[in-house]
Design an enzyme around this catalytic site. Structure first.
Site, PDB file in Angstrom:
ATOM      1  N   ARG A   1     -13.115  46.687  15.900  1.00  0.00           N
ATOM      2  CA  ARG A   1     -13.973  46.678  14.600  1.00  0.00           C
ATOM      3  C   ARG A   1     -13.923  47.877  14.411  1.00  0.00           C
ATOM      4  NH1 ARG A   1     -18.446  49.136  18.946  1.00  0.00           N
ATOM      5  NH2 ARG A   1     -16.144  49.429  20.311  1.00  0.00           N
TER       6      ARG A   1
ATOM      7  N   GLN B   1       0.610  47.806  29.157  1.00  0.00           N
ATOM      8  CA  GLN B   1      -0.310  46.748  29.592  1.00  0.00           C
ATOM      9  C   GLN B   1      -0.863  45.923  28.968  1.00  0.00           C
ATOM     10  OE1 GLN B   1      -4.540  48.755  29.413  1.00  0.00           O
ATOM     11  NE2 GLN B   1      -5.024  47.817  31.506  1.00  0.00           N
TER      12      GLN B   1
ATOM     13  N   GLY C   1     -20.943  55.194  30.720  1.00  0.00           N
ATOM     14  CA  GLY C   1     -21.363  55.591  32.067  1.00  0.00           C
ATOM     15  C   GLY C   1     -22.360  56.256  32.614  1.00  0.00           C
TER      16      GLY C   1
ATOM     17  N   TYR D   1       8.278  68.807 -19.187  1.00  0.00           N
ATOM     18  CA  TYR D   1       9.513  68.347 -18.109  1.00  0.00           C
ATOM     19  C   TYR D   1      11.085  69.337 -17.573  1.00  0.00           C
ATOM     20  CZ  TYR D   1      11.983  66.006 -14.575  1.00  0.00           C
ATOM     21  OH  TYR D   1      13.023  65.592 -13.812  1.00  0.00           O
TER      22      TYR D   1
ATOM     23  N   TYR E   1      18.517  62.482 -16.649  1.00  0.00           N
ATOM     24  CA  TYR E   1      19.017  61.711 -15.827  1.00  0.00           C
ATOM     25  C   TYR E   1      19.936  60.084 -16.912  1.00  0.00           C
ATOM     26  CZ  TYR E   1      18.251  57.048 -13.267  1.00  0.00           C
ATOM     27  OH  TYR E   1      18.788  56.294 -12.327  1.00  0.00           O
TER      28      TYR E   1
HETATM   29  C1  UD1 Z   1     -15.652  54.044  29.459  1.00  0.00           C
HETATM   30  C2  UD1 Z   1     -16.100  54.419  31.576  1.00  0.00           C
HETATM   31  C3  UD1 Z   1     -17.365  55.198  30.847  1.00  0.00           C
HETATM   32  C4  UD1 Z   1     -17.383  55.859  30.263  1.00  0.00           C
HETATM   33  C5  UD1 Z   1     -17.104  55.581  28.710  1.00  0.00           C
HETATM   34  C6  UD1 Z   1     -16.886  56.556  27.440  1.00  0.00           C
HETATM   35  C7  UD1 Z   1     -15.200  53.277  32.076  1.00  0.00           C
HETATM   36  C8  UD1 Z   1     -15.524  52.199  33.636  1.00  0.00           C
HETATM   37  N1  UD1 Z   1     -15.997  53.456  31.436  1.00  0.00           N
HETATM   38  O1  UD1 Z   1     -16.065  53.126  29.480  1.00  0.00           O
HETATM   39  O2  UD1 Z   1     -18.084  56.218  32.232  1.00  0.00           O
HETATM   40  O3  UD1 Z   1     -18.899  56.659  29.675  1.00  0.00           O
HETATM   41  O4  UD1 Z   1     -15.439  55.228  28.650  1.00  0.00           O
HETATM   42  O5  UD1 Z   1     -16.489  56.475  26.301  1.00  0.00           O
HETATM   43  O6  UD1 Z   1     -14.089  53.738  32.097  1.00  0.00           O
HETATM   44  N2  UD1 Z   1      -8.795  50.976  28.003  1.00  0.00           N
HETATM   45  C9  UD1 Z   1      -7.396  50.456  27.574  1.00  0.00           C
HETATM   46  N3  UD1 Z   1      -7.120  49.625  28.627  1.00  0.00           N
HETATM   47  C10 UD1 Z   1      -7.511  49.008  28.938  1.00  0.00           C
HETATM   48  C11 UD1 Z   1      -9.287  49.152  28.843  1.00  0.00           C
HETATM   49  C12 UD1 Z   1      -9.782  50.555  28.610  1.00  0.00           C
HETATM   50  O7  UD1 Z   1      -6.219  51.309  27.967  1.00  0.00           O
HETATM   51  O8  UD1 Z   1      -7.791  47.720  30.397  1.00  0.00           O
HETATM   52  C13 UD1 Z   1      -8.661  52.112  27.354  1.00  0.00           C
HETATM   53  C14 UD1 Z   1      -9.110  51.378  25.555  1.00  0.00           C
HETATM   54  O9  UD1 Z   1      -8.180  51.968  24.676  1.00  0.00           O
HETATM   55  C15 UD1 Z   1     -10.159  52.891  25.213  1.00  0.00           C
HETATM   56  C16 UD1 Z   1     -10.251  53.930  26.792  1.00  0.00           C
HETATM   57  O10 UD1 Z   1      -9.520  52.850  27.578  1.00  0.00           O
HETATM   58  O11 UD1 Z   1      -9.620  53.892  24.832  1.00  0.00           O
HETATM   59  C17 UD1 Z   1     -11.701  53.087  27.525  1.00  0.00           C
HETATM   60  O12 UD1 Z   1     -11.908  51.666  27.519  1.00  0.00           O
HETATM   61  P1  UD1 Z   1     -13.464  51.378  26.739  1.00  0.00           P
HETATM   62  O13 UD1 Z   1     -13.495  50.322  27.261  1.00  0.00           O
HETATM   63  O14 UD1 Z   1     -13.353  51.642  25.242  1.00  0.00           O
HETATM   64  O15 UD1 Z   1     -14.316  51.323  27.622  1.00  0.00           O
HETATM   65  P2  UD1 Z   1     -15.426  51.976  27.838  1.00  0.00           P
HETATM   66  O16 UD1 Z   1     -17.107  51.155  28.259  1.00  0.00           O
HETATM   67  O17 UD1 Z   1     -15.720  52.505  27.085  1.00  0.00           O
END
Ligand code: UD1
Ligand code: CA
Length: 462
Positions: A23, A81, A145, A372, A393
């Site tokens: 986004r 990852q 969450g 200058y 210069y």
């Molecule tokens: C997560 C939490 C949620 C919390 C929220 C807060 C979980 C399952 N849920 O949800 O409870 O309220 O954050 O913002 O953890 N990321 C990775 N690799 C991955 C997935 C995510 O590096 O495979 C990183 C993303 O770049 C991001 C962060 O982890 O910075 C959070 O991931 P995202 O998928 O946005 O989690 P939420 O669904 O927001």
């Protein structure tokens, strides 16, 4: 009780930063977009370093090389990852370097405003337990969450929005995502989580239920300021947290006695040290590392980058100062540009539409209008007339101009460097000099003035 006294455990930090940031609609990975002139993830790394973390692991994925180039930090442990299979899976990529006996703090590369104080409170809340969560109470918890507590107010589990029933959606306490876990337990529990949920992801949040099943007490700390846990997913949120960050900088400065004409129109993209009675007008931007003395006024729309400003200096409107040292009592601007390696001695004056580069201007000297001055060593009490140019210069090399004490350079003079103007010398207006001028003498080079008899201005024939 300090974190150190409380526990001899070392702190290891894992920062999740593998997400793409769809986004943001950008070719850059989300975490290197800047807030206050600094990559989002750099803010998080800095907070981790402020806690004296024994190690910091960075889980990266999208645009990994760009993230590496931006952070340019050999002390970080880089964990790739390849596929983003969820926050639990992301943490798993970093467990290789985690000690069983460590406190492991999990942070997010797109959550830049978390403070050291809050993280210390979270570590304190954890104490000797296995796990502690940073939570928040939100008016609108949609998307987060939810924290599910039992009748005794002890945390039982976290339910993701997409997996939540209507009753659970009513809960306003949310998971920030930030947690501290014992190293050994983290590794044990991560190996047990599955992806049987609405998103088919390995949820880090499943750790909580596993902990509860094993009879652990899950601790928590509720953040005092909800802005601290906000993540950035788009440019609107980026702008919102930028302003929040700037508001905090402004508050800190005003608390120290700085007068800000409007804290909403003031930006710090770096660090600023201030003395007493500093007054800053609107739209001033501070970049890099700036140091400002006592009784200093900075006019509207001025930009200071890596500038050191002495006492009693006045900078008028619309000035740009970069890597410059300004001694006490100087008056600068309006509309002056001081480029890197400029040094102004006490009580020097630099006026409107003057550009100075890599030059030393000794005390009491004045360059007041339209000049200058580059690669110049100027003595004390020199007066530079309007429109004077140092021609530093030659198309291939830069050359030095030296001007002695008390010299007077007439308006519209071109000094072709290398050149030396002796002390007390006077240069006639409109001169172009390419040879040295002797001390205490009048020197000028100027076509003699002529008068033409019988000349008439052309007129248009109608
Ligand atoms: C997560 C939490 C949620 C919390 C929220 C807060 C979980 C399952 N849920 O949800 O409870 O309220 O954050 O913002 O953890 N990321 C990775 N690799 C991955 C997935 C995510 O590096 O495979 C990183 C993303 O770049 C991001 C962060 O982890 O910075 C959070 O991931 P995202 O998928 O946005 O989690 P939420 O669904 O927001
Ligand atoms: Ca998120």
């Amino acid at each position: 009780m300090s974190v150190k006294e409380m526990s001899e455990k070392q702190l290891q930090v894992i920062i999740l930063a593998a997400g793409k940031g769809t986004r943001m609609y950008s070719s850059k990975p989300k975490v290197i977009h800047e807030l206050a002139g600094k990559a989002l993830v750099q803010h998080v790394v800095d907070s981790a370093q402020a806690l004296n973390a024994a190690s910091i692991s960075l889980v990266y994925g999208h645009g990994g090389q760009q993230v590496k180039d931006t952070l340019n930090d050999d002390s970080l442990i880089w964990c790739e990852q390849i596929e983003q299979l969820g926050t639990g899976h992301a943490v798993q990529q970093a467990t290789g370097s985690i000690q069983d006996t460590a406190n492991v703090l999990i942070l997010y590369g797109d959550v830049p405003l978390l403070t050291q104080e809050t993280l210390e409170k979270l570590l304190e809340a954890k104490g000797e337990e296995a796990l502690a969560l940073l939570t928040a109470n939100l008016d609108n918890p949609t998307g987060y969450g939810r924290i599910v507590r039992n009748k005794s107010n002890i945390i039982e589990k976290i339910v993701e929005e997409k997996d939540a029933s209507d009753a659970i959606k009513e809960i306003t306490e949310v998971n920030s995502g930030v947690m501290v876990v014992d190293g050994d337990k983290l590794k044990q529990w991560l190996s047990k989580i599955g992806n049987n949920n609405a998103q088919g992801e390995y949820y880090l949040t499943d750790l909580i239920e596993l902990a509860v099943q094993e009879g652990e007490t899950v601790k928590s700390y509720i953040v005092a300021d909800n802005k601290e846990i906000e993540g950035i997913n788009n440019k609107i949120q980026l702008a919102d947290l930028e302003r929040e960050y700037q508001k905090r900088q402004a508050m800190i400065l005003m608390t120290k006695g700085v007068t800000l004409r409007d804290p909403n129109r003031f930006d710090v993209r770096g660090t600023i040290e201030v003395g007493q009675d500093v007054s800053i007008d609107i739209n001033v931007i501070i970049e890099g590392q700036c140091k400002i003395g006592n009784n200093v006024k900075i006019g509207a729309n001025s930009i200071l980058k890596d500038a050191i400003i002495g006492d009693n200096v006045e900078i008028l409107e619309n000035c740009i100062l970069e890597k410059s040292i300004i001694n006490s009592g100087c008056l600068i601007g309006p509309f002056a540009r001081l480029r890197p390696e400029t040094q102004l001695g006490e009580n020097a004056k630099v006026g409107n539409f003057v550009e100075i580069k890599k030059s030393t201007i000794a005390k009491g000297s004045k360059v007041n209008h339209l000049s200058y001055i580059g690669d110049t060593q100027m003595g004390e009490n020199v007066n530079i007339g309007a429109g004077t140019i140092t021609c530093n210069y030659d198309g291939a090399y830069k050359h030095i101009t030296k001007i002695g004490n008390n010299a007077f350079i007439g308006s519209n003079t071109a000094l072709v460097a290398p050149i030396e103007i002796g002390s007390g010398a006077t240069i006639g207006a409109g001169s172009t000099l390419n040879k040295n001028a002797e001390a205490e003498k009048l020197t000028f080079s100027r076509a003699p003035q002529k008068m033409v008899d019988g000349w008439k201005r052309p007129t248009k024939i109608k």
